[in-house]
Scaffold this active site. Structure first.
Site, PDB file in Angstrom:
ATOM      1  N   ASP A 145      -5.054   0.823   2.436  1.00 24.82           N
ATOM      2  CA  ASP A 145      -3.998  -0.228   2.615  1.00 24.82           C
ATOM      3  C   ASP A 145      -4.469  -1.410   1.876  1.00 24.82           C
ATOM      4  O   ASP A 145      -4.011  -2.630   2.445  1.00 24.82           O
ATOM      5  CB  ASP A 145      -4.076  -0.446   4.350  1.00 24.82           C
ATOM      6  CG  ASP A 145      -3.121  -1.724   4.696  1.00 24.82           C
ATOM      7  OD1 ASP A 145      -2.156  -1.762   3.981  1.00 24.82           O
ATOM      8  OD2 ASP A 145      -3.197  -2.085   5.716  1.00 24.82           O
ATOM      9  N   ASN A 167       0.832  -1.136  -0.006  1.00 24.85           N
ATOM     10  CA  ASN A 167       0.038  -0.154   0.105  1.00 24.85           C
ATOM     11  C   ASN A 167       0.749   1.339   0.085  1.00 24.85           C
ATOM     12  O   ASN A 167       1.903   1.240   0.221  1.00 24.85           O
ATOM     13  CB  ASN A 167      -0.984  -0.021   1.336  1.00 24.85           C
ATOM     14  CG  ASN A 167      -0.172  -0.010   2.570  1.00 24.85           C
ATOM     15  OD1 ASN A 167       0.182  -1.266   2.867  1.00 24.85           O
ATOM     16  ND2 ASN A 167      -0.052   0.794   3.165  1.00 24.85           N
TER      17      ASN A 167
END
Ligand SMILES: O=C(O)c1cc(C(=O)O)c2c(n1)C(=O)C(=O)c1cc(C(=O)O)[nH]c1-2
Ligand SMILES: [Ca+2]
Length: 686
Positions: A309, A263
């Protein structure tokens, strides 16, 4: 087993793929270069599973999360436990041959977003390669356990960690790193197996000044990467993320390394890169580079301009599927990353072939013809918040997926867990975690009542999905009561093995998902099983040990009765009659340590400070899953001075609990204590 027409190995290269699928030995993280986690062994089969018994067990030297894939070579097993401790065992008897402890300074533990885990080692020519949580890459003599060389692969002044397994390709050992939740710049490195000298490095996001690094990635960042980022924002100071913390595979026919990129950092794109609307290459991408030089070949970005994320570091599997002209074999890359979509790409070019969601999701309305997600309006709340599925734990995390090439089925250890995303208007320098979202959002100051707790528990589940990558649809799926169950092993006898959080190792019929066998191992399982053969007998090995991101951060789902247990390796074979010993756990005494105190303002301050600084390890709402101490029952919570000594002055640094003086004032620390004590008086106390 369909085998690709392998290019001849380079001079001096001992090809692991040449051995076909994992057979008598388990020589690399995913079993073979293609990382299908599919064992060729067939002695253990559907008809004799009921005769499977415990051949031996081994108690590791540490507890917390155990995520190891044991390597089995030359009759020895090499398994890692938390804090990057390496155990060498006789694979037939379990006798300890040696233990190598890299001697990590435990203060590094707070730089680990997701527990001080280690996923395993690589081996070549009698040398083991170990990634250490503090950033080291080490070469260890497989016979003696003595260190041959050690290099620091990261800048130790930044919150980098290494949790993933190195991979060996020819004369190079490949290693990435983690830390995107805390703020680092990701890269993949190749080191010389003999000397430990850096050969090439590929940065996954631009240099903060958009200048060359003198690295293999310079050319492609200048050509493609830099233009996808603005010139300001937190990425320029905090690194931008894109950590290569897990999947790295060698595509032998195409002589390329294909790796998964994590991420972006901070997660919140509006804080990270406020002056561009760019895709932020190469975050959340699958990237292929030349195996010799590290030079870019292709990429596929699963989640452009990641905000959630949604790493693309999950298991990468290479296989031939009948997707070529007239059903001829086509070599493909498969991945089921956190964002909930299963992707099939062409291995040579990276071209998107197909994709579909494998769990319910609400951040897109689907993919376009190039595989680009079509985001829904609620995916990026500007203010307020939205509940998204998947959440940051992902629809599939690091737990390895497996693939059966006879059935053309992938087995995904999936999970269904939504989470609220409430963006912060400004970056907060007073937290170690650097996400740009409010973790306290939606959490009450008062302890939650049992009915709410029950509803929250019920909203989260796990699922083992047998996914048909040709049809892009499930063939079968098994619902599991919790997320974060173990990685998967497939076998040529048509079996699928997976462990569960509750500690059961389960064998399924790969064709239809029918449960054929189950045994409780007396400890939570996340690690994947492996199989090997010695003296004509097939073994099935797995490590138990509960921890990792999910256990730390979602503790409220569990109700541990005892303090943390050590990791174990447990090995089965047909006809064995061994027992799994009981753990010597210390029972938890659930008692508030002080009377409630603090006015509403203090308690609110405690909730916010706790959620931003303590929660990702000690659990939300001060409820720990038992991996790290549950602060509600800790004697420290009843003693203001002792509490401050730990939180502000760092008196438990040796145990890994460093000072938070940079993040918290003494008043914040006391407000946290008031909040924790209040939680201890909730209905959970018995
Ligand atoms: O962004 C990163 O650098 C990074 C690193 C790691 C890691 O190295 O363990 C995890 C994650 N992210 C992550 O997002 C995540 O969900 C996760 C789970 C786990 C685990 O071992 O249980 N590690 C990680
Ligand atoms: Ca991450």
């Amino acid at each position: 087993q369909q085998k690709p027409a392998a290019a001849p190995a380079a001079a001096g290269e001992d090809s692991l793929a040449a051995q076909g699928s994992a057979g008598a030995e388990w020589l690399s993280y995913g079993g073979t270069y293609d990382e299908q986690r599919h064992s060729r062994l067939t002695q253990i089969n559907k008809d004799n599973l009921d005769q499977l018994g415990v051949a031996w067990t081994y108690e590791m030297r540490s507890g917390r999360g155990i995520e190891t894939t044991p390597i089995v070579a030359d009759g020895a097993m090499y398994a890692t436990s938390s804090w990057s401790i390496l155990h060498a065992l006789d694979a037939k008897t379990g006798k300890e041959l040696w233990v190598y402890d890299p001697g990590v300074d435990k203060a590094v533990g707070v730089d680990a977003c997701c527990d001080v885990v280690n996923r395993g080692v690589a081996i070549k020519d009698g040398v083991i390669f170990l990634g250490v949580i503090d950033g080291r890459l080490e070469a260890i003599d497989a016979k003696t356990g003595k260190r041959i060389w050690s290099v620091q692969t990261v800048d130790r002044s930044k919150p980098y960690t290494v949790t993933g397994a190195p991979r060996v390709v020819g004369d190079k050992v490949l290693i990435g790193n983690g830390g995107a939740e805390l703020g680092v710049r990701g890269y993949l490195s190749a080191y010389d197996v003999k000397t430990g000298k850096l050969v090439w490095r590929f940065y996954t996001v631009p240099n903060p000044k958009m200048q060359p690094d003198g690295a293999a990635s310079d050319e492609v960042l200048a050509r493609l990467g830099n233009a996808t980022w603005g010139k300001t924002g937190r990425w320029t100071t905090d690194g931008g993320g894109g950590t290569v913390w897990d999947s790295i595979v060698y595509d032998e026919p195409n002589r390329q390394i294909i790796f998964g990129v994590g991420n972006a950092s901070p997660w919140n794109a509006a804080l990270r890169d406020p002056t561009s609307k760019g895709d932020n290459l190469f975050v959340s991408s699958i990237v292929a580079v030349d195996a010799d030089t590290g030079k870019y070949k292709w990429h596929f970005q699963t989640t452009p301009r990641d905000n959630w994320d949604y790493t693309a570091t999950q298991t990468i599997i290479l296989a031939n599927l009948p997707l070529g002209e007239n059903g001829t074999p086509r070599r493909v890359v498969m991945q089921a990353p956190k964002n909930g979509f299963f992707y099939v790409l062409d291995a040579k070019t990276g071209q998107f072939i197909s994709g579909n969601n494998f769990v319910p999701q609400n951040w897109t309305t689907g993919l376009d013809a190039n595989g680009r997600p079509l985001e829904t309006a609620e995916a990026r709340p500007a203010n307020g918040s939205s509940v998204l599925m998947p959440g940051p734990q992902g629809a599939h995390n690091w737990h390895p997926m497996a693939f059966n090439p006879d059935l053309n089925l992938a087995f995904i250890p999936a999970q269904e867990l939504p989470q609220g995303y409430a963006p912060k208007a400004e970056a907060d320098p007073h937290t170690k975690w650097n996400t740009g979202f409010k973790f306290e959002d939606g959490l009450p100051v008062d302890p939650v009542d049992p009915a709410t707790m029950k509803a929250m528990r019920a909203a989260f589940k796990g699922r083992l999905i047998a996914w048909d990558p040709i049809k892009q649809a499930p063939r079968w799926s098994v619902e599991l009561p919790t997320p974060s169950n173990g990685g998967v092993l497939s076998t040529a006898s048509g079996l699928v093995f997976q462990g569960t959080v509750a500690g059961d190792l389960v064998g399924y019929d790969a064709a239809n998902g029918k449960e054929l066998w189950r045994r409780n191992l007396k400890g939570g399982i996340m690690a994947p099983p492996v199989s090997y053969e010695i003296d004509g007998e097939q073994y099935l090995a797995i490590a138990s040990g509960w921890g990792g991101a999910y256990a730390l951060a979602a503790g409220f789902l569990f109700d541990p009765a005892v303090q943390p247990l050590n990791g174990r390796v447990i090995v089965f074979k047909l006809g064995a009659k061994g027992e799994i010993p009981d753990h010597q756990g210390v029972p938890i005494d659930r008692k508030p340590q002080a009377a409630k105190f603090g006015d509403p303002a203090m308690l609110q301050r405690g909730l916010v400070a706790y959620s931003r600084n303590c929660m990702v390890c000690h659990g939300p709402m001060a409820i720990s899953s038992g991996v790290l101490p549950d602060l509600r029952w800790s004697p420290l919570s009843g003693d203001a001075d002792a509490w401050r000594d730990v939180v502000i002055d760092g008196s438990r640094r040796e145990a890994g609990m460093v000072s938070f003086a940079k993040q918290l004032s003494p008043e914040d620390a006391e407000a946290i204590r008031a909040y924790v004590v209040l939680q201890a008086h909730g209905p959970a106390a018995k």
